[in-house]
Design an enzyme around this catalytic site. Sequence first.
Site, PDB file in Angstrom:
ATOM      1  N   HIS A 116       0.862  -1.184   0.000  1.00 22.56           N
ATOM      2  CA  HIS A 116       0.000   0.000   0.000  1.00 22.56           C
ATOM      3  C   HIS A 116       0.906   1.245   0.000  1.00 22.56           C
ATOM      4  O   HIS A 116       1.984   1.223   0.595  1.00 22.56           O
ATOM      5  CB  HIS A 116      -0.841  -0.040   1.281  1.00 22.56           C
ATOM      6  CG  HIS A 116      -1.949   0.951   1.349  1.00 22.56           C
ATOM      7  ND1 HIS A 116      -1.746   2.285   1.587  1.00 22.56           N
ATOM      8  CD2 HIS A 116      -3.289   0.801   1.209  1.00 22.56           C
ATOM      9  CE1 HIS A 116      -2.915   2.913   1.611  1.00 22.56           C
ATOM     10  NE2 HIS A 116      -3.868   2.041   1.378  1.00 22.56           N
ATOM     11  N   ASP A 195       2.731  -4.148   8.501  1.00 23.66           N
ATOM     12  CA  ASP A 195       1.492  -3.402   8.316  1.00 23.66           C
ATOM     13  C   ASP A 195       0.360  -4.408   8.515  1.00 23.66           C
ATOM     14  O   ASP A 195       0.159  -5.308   7.698  1.00 23.66           O
ATOM     15  CB  ASP A 195       1.499  -2.809   6.900  1.00 23.66           C
ATOM     16  CG  ASP A 195       0.170  -2.182   6.514  1.00 23.66           C
ATOM     17  OD1 ASP A 195      -0.823  -2.385   7.230  1.00 23.66           O
ATOM     18  OD2 ASP A 195       0.128  -1.495   5.477  1.00 23.66           O
ATOM     19  N   GLN A 198      -4.837  -4.838   7.202  1.00 22.53           N
ATOM     20  CA  GLN A 198      -5.793  -5.828   6.708  1.00 22.53           C
ATOM     21  C   GLN A 198      -5.833  -7.078   7.584  1.00 22.53           C
ATOM     22  O   GLN A 198      -6.827  -7.796   7.596  1.00 22.53           O
ATOM     23  CB  GLN A 198      -5.435  -6.255   5.277  1.00 22.53           C
ATOM     24  CG  GLN A 198      -5.586  -5.161   4.254  1.00 22.53           C
ATOM     25  CD  GLN A 198      -7.026  -4.659   4.156  1.00 22.53           C
ATOM     26  OE1 GLN A 198      -7.988  -5.382   4.414  1.00 22.53           O
ATOM     27  NE2 GLN A 198      -7.179  -3.398   3.794  1.00 22.53           N
ATOM     28  N   LYS A 221     -10.767  -0.539  10.682  1.00 27.02           N
ATOM     29  CA  LYS A 221     -10.936  -1.768   9.896  1.00 27.02           C
ATOM     30  C   LYS A 221     -11.326  -2.948  10.785  1.00 27.02           C
ATOM     31  O   LYS A 221     -11.564  -4.038  10.317  1.00 27.02           O
ATOM     32  CB  LYS A 221      -9.644  -2.085   9.132  1.00 27.02           C
ATOM     33  CG  LYS A 221      -9.324  -0.998   8.093  1.00 27.02           C
ATOM     34  CD  LYS A 221      -8.305  -1.440   7.121  1.00 27.02           C
ATOM     35  CE  LYS A 221      -7.607  -0.266   6.489  1.00 27.02           C
ATOM     36  NZ  LYS A 221      -8.023  -0.007   5.120  1.00 27.02           N
ATOM     37  N   CYS A 378      -4.581   2.465  -3.899  1.00 25.66           N
ATOM     38  CA  CYS A 378      -3.360   3.006  -3.280  1.00 25.66           C
ATOM     39  C   CYS A 378      -2.192   2.049  -3.478  1.00 25.66           C
ATOM     40  O   CYS A 378      -1.393   1.828  -2.535  1.00 25.66           O
ATOM     41  CB  CYS A 378      -3.555   3.320  -1.803  1.00 25.66           C
ATOM     42  SG  CYS A 378      -4.813   4.545  -1.495  1.00 25.66           S
TER      43      CYS A 378
HETATM   44  N1  PMP Z   1      -2.019  -0.481   4.671  1.00 25.90           N
HETATM   45  C1  PMP Z   1      -2.955  -1.281   4.154  1.00 25.90           C
HETATM   46  C2  PMP Z   1      -2.593  -2.684   3.784  1.00 25.90           C
HETATM   47  C3  PMP Z   1      -4.264  -0.809   3.978  1.00 25.90           C
HETATM   48  O1  PMP Z   1      -5.195  -1.609   3.451  1.00 25.90           O
HETATM   49  C4  PMP Z   1      -4.570   0.518   4.369  1.00 25.90           C
HETATM   50  C5  PMP Z   1      -5.971   1.077   4.192  1.00 25.90           C
HETATM   51  N2  PMP Z   1      -6.510   0.886   2.939  1.00 25.90           N
HETATM   52  C6  PMP Z   1      -3.552   1.300   4.913  1.00 25.90           C
HETATM   53  C7  PMP Z   1      -2.300   0.771   5.052  1.00 25.90           C
HETATM   54  C8  PMP Z   1      -3.814   2.708   5.357  1.00 25.90           C
HETATM   55  O2  PMP Z   1      -4.678   2.711   6.440  1.00 25.90           O
HETATM   56  P1  PMP Z   1      -5.273   4.071   7.001  1.00 25.90           P
HETATM   57  O3  PMP Z   1      -5.870   4.775   5.814  1.00 25.90           O
HETATM   58  O4  PMP Z   1      -6.305   3.656   7.999  1.00 25.90           O
HETATM   59  O5  PMP Z   1      -4.150   4.841   7.584  1.00 25.90           O
END
Ligand code: PMP
Length: 417
Positions: A116, A195, A198, A221, A378
């Site tokens: 991401h 990270d 998910q 999440k 993203c």
């Molecule tokens: N890492 C991963 C794997 C994600 O799926 C996301 C959210 N789509 C993020 C980071 C970023 O999370 P946040 O927008 O809550 O900071």
Amino acid sequence: MNALHIKQDFPLLRSSSVVYLDSAATAQKPDAVIDAISNFYRTSNAPVHRGIYALAEQATQLYEDARKAVADFINAESQEIVFTSGTTDSINMVAYAWAADTLKEGDEIVLPESEHHANLLVWQQLAHRNKLVINYVKLTDDFKLDLNDFLQKITHKTKLVTFALSSHIFGNYPQEYIRAIIAKAHEVGAKILCDAAQAVGHMKIDMQLSGIDFLAFSGHKIFGPTGIGVLYVNKKNFSAMGVYRIGGGMVQSAQLGCTQLGCAQLSGEQLSCPEWKEMPYRLEAGTPPIAQAIGLHAALSYFKEKIVYQELAEHEDTLTKHLLERLKKHDDIVIMQPRYEQPVHNHLVSFYSKKFHAHDIAAWLSQYNVAVRAGHHCAQPIHQRLGIVASVRVSFHAYTTMHDIDMLCHALDQLYK
Ligand code: PMP
């Protein structure tokens, strides 16, 4: 686990006809979370760690109880839990409170090309600033993480290995892969940042067993509110932690005349410089997200009470199998789901069509009140590498029913008529 019963706990889902298949972006919230936040504001709202009066002490207690609940949830210690605003913030915290002063010219970072942007761009910026080298781990053409490539790229020059425990596009990796990567990182003395944005809502994470140095995730999440996230810092790294955001609440003593941030810590002598608080408070400058922390506490309590990870995995497996069967009917659809030798369960399925743009598919589904995510999620570099502009992602949680999947597939079938 009965998804239909669970759905009844979520006011938005029980009172609307939306077929919500975007839980990987953000999960819906149960009554328990909404009520906890509302109750806090109605009965206990006050600043934390500042006021010397009963109400402030009560708010502080609730905030610290939330920290303990997070620590228990991932089997860590309270002092290892920093409240942030989300995964993005937590990763930036590792970059600027730890890596910026620790990683030096020529040091290497290893991360998968499918990360991401939250776990990619920050490292590119830091690499530029500190003259670091980033080694990107390949994904195979059939969407698998290339474990051999990963292990080969971790060398004695590697100072940080970072990756999502579960990809927001391709889903979970085999546990054996994760163990092998962590073992190799330990072998060369590299730090590990995972990270878990998910992962945390779908698989058990145990910090006593994991061997991970830093873990980042978002509350929203896992049924919690937005605006709250977590950075776990293994206590053996405390002495290497600097500061990130600077301001009130994170400093022991401050005087006029200081010119260099953190110099009291660095030299141990220059007493005219601020003396930062111990972890985790040194990383929580300003008024923290108090109500959100309390909401997250309620979310974790709800999760523990209602959900068993193994049952959730089985439920998500059933949904995945059903969806894949239905998607296979359409020849132009390419399912972006890796098939590893070992079985892995998944809470999401991504795909693209050779006939329809992903945005058009999502817009079509929306006419049927079906909510899915479409775009590059993203993660532009991996989409570019795979030669696709955008993909569609269908993601589940404990409240997702077979009926939801049928509604999606029905709407999709109409597109092909
Ligand atoms: N890492 C991963 C794997 C994600 O799926 C996301 C959210 N789509 C993020 C980071 C970023 O999370 P946040 O927008 O809550 O900071």
